[in-house]
Design a protein around this motif. Sequence first.
Motif, PDB file in Angstrom:
ATOM      1  N   TYR A  66      31.226  39.767  44.405  1.00 31.72           N
ATOM      2  CA  TYR A  66      30.406  40.879  44.878  1.00 31.72           C
ATOM      3  C   TYR A  66      29.249  41.138  43.908  1.00 31.72           C
ATOM      4  O   TYR A  66      28.123  41.374  44.339  1.00 31.72           O
ATOM      5  CB  TYR A  66      31.252  42.149  45.066  1.00 31.72           C
ATOM      6  CG  TYR A  66      30.429  43.334  45.488  1.00 31.72           C
ATOM      7  CD1 TYR A  66      29.821  43.365  46.745  1.00 31.72           C
ATOM      8  CD2 TYR A  66      30.222  44.409  44.640  1.00 31.72           C
ATOM      9  CE1 TYR A  66      29.027  44.438  47.138  1.00 31.72           C
ATOM     10  CE2 TYR A  66      29.436  45.488  45.027  1.00 31.72           C
ATOM     11  CZ  TYR A  66      28.842  45.494  46.271  1.00 31.72           C
ATOM     12  OH  TYR A  66      28.059  46.549  46.651  1.00 31.72           O
ATOM     13  N   ASP A  67      29.507  41.056  42.613  1.00 29.27           N
ATOM     14  CA  ASP A  67      28.429  41.231  41.626  1.00 29.27           C
ATOM     15  C   ASP A  67      27.355  40.157  41.791  1.00 29.27           C
ATOM     16  O   ASP A  67      26.158  40.447  41.709  1.00 29.27           O
ATOM     17  CB  ASP A  67      28.984  41.209  40.198  1.00 29.27           C
ATOM     18  CG  ASP A  67      29.751  42.474  39.854  1.00 29.27           C
ATOM     19  OD1 ASP A  67      29.613  43.491  40.569  1.00 29.27           O
ATOM     20  OD2 ASP A  67      30.516  42.441  38.867  1.00 29.27           O
ATOM     21  N   ARG A  68      27.770  38.901  42.052  1.00 26.38           N
ATOM     22  CA  ARG A  68      26.793  37.823  42.292  1.00 26.38           C
ATOM     23  C   ARG A  68      26.015  38.089  43.579  1.00 26.38           C
ATOM     24  O   ARG A  68      24.805  37.858  43.644  1.00 26.38           O
ATOM     25  CB  ARG A  68      27.487  36.463  42.347  1.00 26.38           C
ATOM     26  CG  ARG A  68      27.833  35.901  40.984  1.00 26.38           C
ATOM     27  CD  ARG A  68      28.146  34.401  40.988  1.00 26.38           C
ATOM     28  NE  ARG A  68      28.903  33.914  42.120  1.00 26.38           N
ATOM     29  CZ  ARG A  68      30.235  33.903  42.213  1.00 26.38           C
ATOM     30  NH1 ARG A  68      30.957  34.379  41.234  1.00 26.38           N
ATOM     31  NH2 ARG A  68      30.830  33.409  43.272  1.00 26.38           N
ATOM     32  N   PHE A  69      26.714  38.559  44.604  1.00 28.30           N
ATOM     33  CA  PHE A  69      26.074  38.929  45.866  1.00 28.30           C
ATOM     34  C   PHE A  69      24.986  39.973  45.613  1.00 28.30           C
ATOM     35  O   PHE A  69      23.852  39.833  46.085  1.00 28.30           O
ATOM     36  CB  PHE A  69      27.143  39.460  46.841  1.00 28.30           C
ATOM     37  CG  PHE A  69      26.615  40.250  48.001  1.00 28.30           C
ATOM     38  CD1 PHE A  69      26.113  39.615  49.122  1.00 28.30           C
ATOM     39  CD2 PHE A  69      26.641  41.643  47.987  1.00 28.30           C
ATOM     40  CE1 PHE A  69      25.627  40.348  50.214  1.00 28.30           C
ATOM     41  CE2 PHE A  69      26.171  42.378  49.065  1.00 28.30           C
ATOM     42  CZ  PHE A  69      25.664  41.732  50.168  1.00 28.30           C
ATOM     43  N   LEU A  70      25.319  41.024  44.863  1.00 27.92           N
ATOM     44  CA  LEU A  70      24.339  42.072  44.558  1.00 27.92           C
ATOM     45  C   LEU A  70      23.170  41.537  43.743  1.00 27.92           C
ATOM     46  O   LEU A  70      22.014  41.867  44.016  1.00 27.92           O
ATOM     47  CB  LEU A  70      24.994  43.224  43.792  1.00 27.92           C
ATOM     48  CG  LEU A  70      25.786  44.225  44.600  1.00 27.92           C
ATOM     49  CD1 LEU A  70      26.342  45.311  43.681  1.00 27.92           C
ATOM     50  CD2 LEU A  70      24.951  44.839  45.700  1.00 27.92           C
ATOM     51  N   LEU A 130      28.019  34.568  50.843  1.00 24.11           N
ATOM     52  CA  LEU A 130      26.739  35.291  50.853  1.00 24.11           C
ATOM     53  C   LEU A 130      26.087  35.298  49.478  1.00 24.11           C
ATOM     54  O   LEU A 130      24.856  35.312  49.378  1.00 24.11           O
ATOM     55  CB  LEU A 130      26.931  36.719  51.364  1.00 24.11           C
ATOM     56  CG  LEU A 130      27.320  36.844  52.841  1.00 24.11           C
ATOM     57  CD1 LEU A 130      27.601  38.293  53.191  1.00 24.11           C
ATOM     58  CD2 LEU A 130      26.258  36.248  53.747  1.00 24.11           C
ATOM     59  N   ALA A 131      26.881  35.272  48.425  1.00 25.65           N
ATOM     60  CA  ALA A 131      26.331  35.252  47.065  1.00 25.65           C
ATOM     61  C   ALA A 131      25.560  33.972  46.793  1.00 25.65           C
ATOM     62  O   ALA A 131      24.668  33.951  45.941  1.00 25.65           O
ATOM     63  CB  ALA A 131      27.449  35.409  46.038  1.00 25.65           C
ATOM     64  N   ASN A 132      25.882  32.922  47.530  1.00 25.32           N
ATOM     65  CA  ASN A 132      25.226  31.628  47.325  1.00 25.32           C
ATOM     66  C   ASN A 132      24.191  31.316  48.392  1.00 25.32           C
ATOM     67  O   ASN A 132      23.561  30.262  48.341  1.00 25.32           O
ATOM     68  CB  ASN A 132      26.279  30.514  47.282  1.00 25.32           C
ATOM     69  CG  ASN A 132      27.214  30.675  46.104  1.00 25.32           C
ATOM     70  OD1 ASN A 132      26.783  31.024  45.006  1.00 25.32           O
ATOM     71  ND2 ASN A 132      28.498  30.465  46.323  1.00 25.32           N
ATOM     72  N   GLY A 133      24.013  32.205  49.355  1.00 21.58           N
ATOM     73  CA  GLY A 133      23.113  31.920  50.463  1.00 21.58           C
ATOM     74  C   GLY A 133      21.799  32.662  50.359  1.00 21.58           C
ATOM     75  O   GLY A 133      21.620  33.543  49.515  1.00 21.58           O
ATOM     76  N   PRO A 134      20.870  32.315  51.245  1.00 24.42           N
ATOM     77  CA  PRO A 134      19.563  32.998  51.267  1.00 24.42           C
ATOM     78  C   PRO A 134      19.680  34.395  51.877  1.00 24.42           C
ATOM     79  O   PRO A 134      20.646  34.706  52.579  1.00 24.42           O
ATOM     80  CB  PRO A 134      18.705  32.082  52.143  1.00 24.42           C
ATOM     81  CG  PRO A 134      19.677  31.398  53.044  1.00 24.42           C
ATOM     82  CD  PRO A 134      20.948  31.233  52.243  1.00 24.42           C
ATOM     83  N   ASP A 135      18.675  35.205  51.628  1.00 28.73           N
ATOM     84  CA  ASP A 135      18.650  36.574  52.138  1.00 28.73           C
ATOM     85  C   ASP A 135      18.836  36.637  53.648  1.00 28.73           C
ATOM     86  O   ASP A 135      19.516  37.519  54.160  1.00 28.73           O
ATOM     87  CB  ASP A 135      17.316  37.256  51.785  1.00 28.73           C
ATOM     88  CG  ASP A 135      17.193  37.604  50.310  1.00 28.73           C
ATOM     89  OD1 ASP A 135      18.227  37.728  49.623  1.00 28.73           O
ATOM     90  OD2 ASP A 135      16.049  37.768  49.856  1.00 28.73           O
TER      91      ASP A 135
END
Length: 174
Positions: A66-70, A130-135
């Motif tokens: 989640y921190d990487r996602f943010l 999602l943390a590894n994907g584009p916006d």
Amino acid sequence: MRYLAKGCCAALALAAQIAAFVAPAHAGACWTERTMPAAGLRQLDVMLMVGSLQCRTGADDYRAEYDRFLSRHRAYLGGANHRILDEFSARLGPLAAMDALDHASVRMANHYGIRRTYGCHELKLVAAALANGPDEELDHAADVLVGPELEDGGCPGAGVAVAAAAPVAIPGNR
């Protein structure tokens, strides 16, 4: 009896004045076609945040994901919040707009605090993907994961949307 009637009428008049003062703020905080996509992104973020707190003591603790996602999507999520605030500000003013977004965010958090839509393992997989994907993947994820449950934005009489979420194919989960 005459005094009771006067007291009752005065109380009703006061209630009507308060309602007239408060109602526009709530009515102006409803999602519109323009704010719905941004509200979906806000709710996706809140769902993942609440889940990360609920899952922190189990085998599927995903706070790091989640921190990487943010970190990766902070600007994109911030832009969504600004779109909501801009529209709310036009109707309510800047301070009431911030209060309205805070109120809607609390409703979202309470919804996920009470009713889990996805388990810890599924949320961990979503956060990692999602943390590894584009916006742009966030828009699709919000449509799929929270679209059926998008909170009403605090609109009077709308109630909390609690429709069952459609089955979702979680990345890496077969």
